[in-house]
Design an enzyme around this catalytic site. Structure first.
Site, PDB file in Angstrom:
ATOM      1  N   ASP A  23     -52.893  15.003  57.533  1.00  0.00           N
ATOM      2  CA  ASP A  23     -52.464  14.105  56.458  1.00  0.00           C
ATOM      3  C   ASP A  23     -51.031  14.397  56.018  1.00  0.00           C
ATOM      4  O   ASP A  23     -50.597  15.552  56.049  1.00  0.00           O
ATOM      5  CB  ASP A  23     -53.423  14.290  55.262  1.00  0.00           C
ATOM      6  CG  ASP A  23     -53.363  13.124  54.304  1.00  0.00           C
ATOM      7  OD1 ASP A  23     -52.696  12.117  54.606  1.00  0.00           O
ATOM      8  OD2 ASP A  23     -53.987  13.220  53.228  1.00  0.00           O
ATOM      9  N   THR A  69     -62.084   4.600  60.751  1.00  0.00           N
ATOM     10  CA  THR A  69     -62.562   3.219  60.682  1.00  0.00           C
ATOM     11  C   THR A  69     -61.946   2.515  59.466  1.00  0.00           C
ATOM     12  O   THR A  69     -61.861   1.291  59.436  1.00  0.00           O
ATOM     13  CB  THR A  69     -64.116   3.176  60.592  1.00  0.00           C
ATOM     14  OG1 THR A  69     -64.537   4.183  59.664  1.00  0.00           O
ATOM     15  CG2 THR A  69     -64.765   3.460  61.923  1.00  0.00           C
ATOM     16  N   ASN A  71     -58.764   3.051  58.520  1.00  0.00           N
ATOM     17  CA  ASN A  71     -57.327   2.858  58.728  1.00  0.00           C
ATOM     18  C   ASN A  71     -56.959   1.433  59.156  1.00  0.00           C
ATOM     19  O   ASN A  71     -55.792   1.039  59.089  1.00  0.00           O
ATOM     20  CB  ASN A  71     -56.768   3.859  59.755  1.00  0.00           C
ATOM     21  CG  ASN A  71     -56.641   5.277  59.220  1.00  0.00           C
ATOM     22  OD1 ASN A  71     -56.703   6.248  59.964  1.00  0.00           O
ATOM     23  ND2 ASN A  71     -56.452   5.412  57.910  1.00  0.00           N
ATOM     24  N   ARG A  74     -54.805  -0.667  56.808  1.00  0.00           N
ATOM     25  CA  ARG A  74     -53.354  -0.485  56.632  1.00  0.00           C
ATOM     26  C   ARG A  74     -52.608  -1.723  57.149  1.00  0.00           C
ATOM     27  O   ARG A  74     -53.161  -2.500  57.921  1.00  0.00           O
ATOM     28  CB  ARG A  74     -52.900   0.760  57.402  1.00  0.00           C
ATOM     29  CG  ARG A  74     -53.489   1.998  56.793  1.00  0.00           C
ATOM     30  CD  ARG A  74     -52.844   3.255  57.306  1.00  0.00           C
ATOM     31  NE  ARG A  74     -53.405   4.385  56.601  1.00  0.00           N
ATOM     32  CZ  ARG A  74     -52.838   5.568  56.486  1.00  0.00           C
ATOM     33  NH1 ARG A  74     -51.676   5.807  57.049  1.00  0.00           N
ATOM     34  NH2 ARG A  74     -53.423   6.540  55.828  1.00  0.00           N
ATOM     35  N   SER A 198     -62.745  12.378  53.373  1.00  0.00           N
ATOM     36  CA  SER A 198     -62.407  11.022  53.821  1.00  0.00           C
ATOM     37  C   SER A 198     -63.211  10.589  55.048  1.00  0.00           C
ATOM     38  O   SER A 198     -62.642  10.071  56.016  1.00  0.00           O
ATOM     39  CB  SER A 198     -60.908  10.911  54.100  1.00  0.00           C
ATOM     40  OG  SER A 198     -60.182  11.152  52.930  1.00  0.00           O
TER      41      SER A 198
END
Ligand code: FPP
Length: 253
Positions: A23, A69, A71, A74, A198
């Protein structure tokens, strides 16, 4: 990774399997006034450094969170940047990883991936399947909850088809997860100071140690990974039992 790597001898105190939530790429780029895409690109360099350092620390398996899953939410350009990185990363690094004896395994749902990425994923897995010096697992289009749901669905589908799958237990469900067959996860690391999973390796996290590091992913490398190993070795893993010293004392009466 050295040209002729030896299979890392497992360090007596581990960890054998380190999982990483990489991250902070966006913040790294933002802090430099750069587009987020450049943060992800630097993230690939950090990943290469980390893979190279792992065997020297006695680590035999790394699992990294490349794309979740979630992402897909975005902006479309960022999703396409991340897909592009997979294409170039695999094209530029697969031969090197293969020569170094690395087996690459992709965790996550294949459905929903662009066709060429799905093809890259299966070719990468097939071409490195014979390697046994190091295991690199890349979670891509992966979610811990969906992995558990998929494993349960597969169990009941096989049962409906008449296979003797037995009852649904920790063992039978665990055997259907995309991580099945790999070494148990010893430690889950998240960089950038955020402190949550997450949706990463939810099932596998049951007895894993958690390490949070303040470093942003593009700055990651050998030193940060060595710090994880050091922190891990200071932990007392009890798996629901008593402290190792207390177990011995109790057994002695
Ligand atoms: C989190 O940073 C990182 C990601 C969502 C992607 C991680 C990808 C790489 C390191 C590139 C290599 C990947 C593969 C599969 C080869 P963020 O964008 O959430 O950062 P932020 O929280 O600072 O915005």
């Amino acid at each position: 990774m050295p040209a002729e790597p030896q299979k890392p001898s497992p360090a007596p105190d581990g960890p054998r399997h380190v999982a990483l939530i990489m991250d902070g790429n966006g913040r790294w780029a933002q802090a430099r006034g750069l587009p987020r895409a450049l943060g992800h690109r630097e993230g690939v360099q950090a990943l290469k450094r980390t893979i190279e350092a792992a065997p020297t620390l006695g680590i035999q398996c790394l699992t990294v969170f490349g794309f979740s899953t979630e992402n897909w939410r975005r902006p479309v350009e960022e999703v396409s940047d991340l897909m592009g990185l997979v294409r170039t990363y695999v094209a530029s690094d697969l031969k090197r990883l293969d020569r170094a004896g690395v087996r690459v395994r992709i965790l996550g749902r294949r459905e929903g991936l662009p066709a060429d990425i799905a093809d890259i994923v299966s070719r990468t897995e097939t071409s490195t399947a014979h390697n046994d010096k190091f295991l690199l697992q890349v979670a891509f289009n992966y979610g811990g909850q969906s992995d558990i749901v998929d494993a349960a669905r597969r169990h009941f589908e096989r049962q409906r088809a008449g296979e003797a799958v037995g009852p649904l237990t920790e063992e039978t469900l665990g055997a259907g997860l995309s991580t099945a067959g790999g070494p148990p996860v010893d430690v889950i690391v998240r960089t950038s100071g955020e402190r949550r999973l997450s949706n990463f390796l939810l099932w596998e996290a049951a007895y894993a140690e958690l390490v949070y590091q303040d470093i942003l992913w593009p700055d990651y490398g050998a030193e940060a990974l060595a710090d994880v190993v050091e922190q891990y070795r200071r932990r007392d893993r009890r798996y629901g039992g008593l402290a190792s010293g207390a177990d011995v004392a109790r057994a002695a009466g």
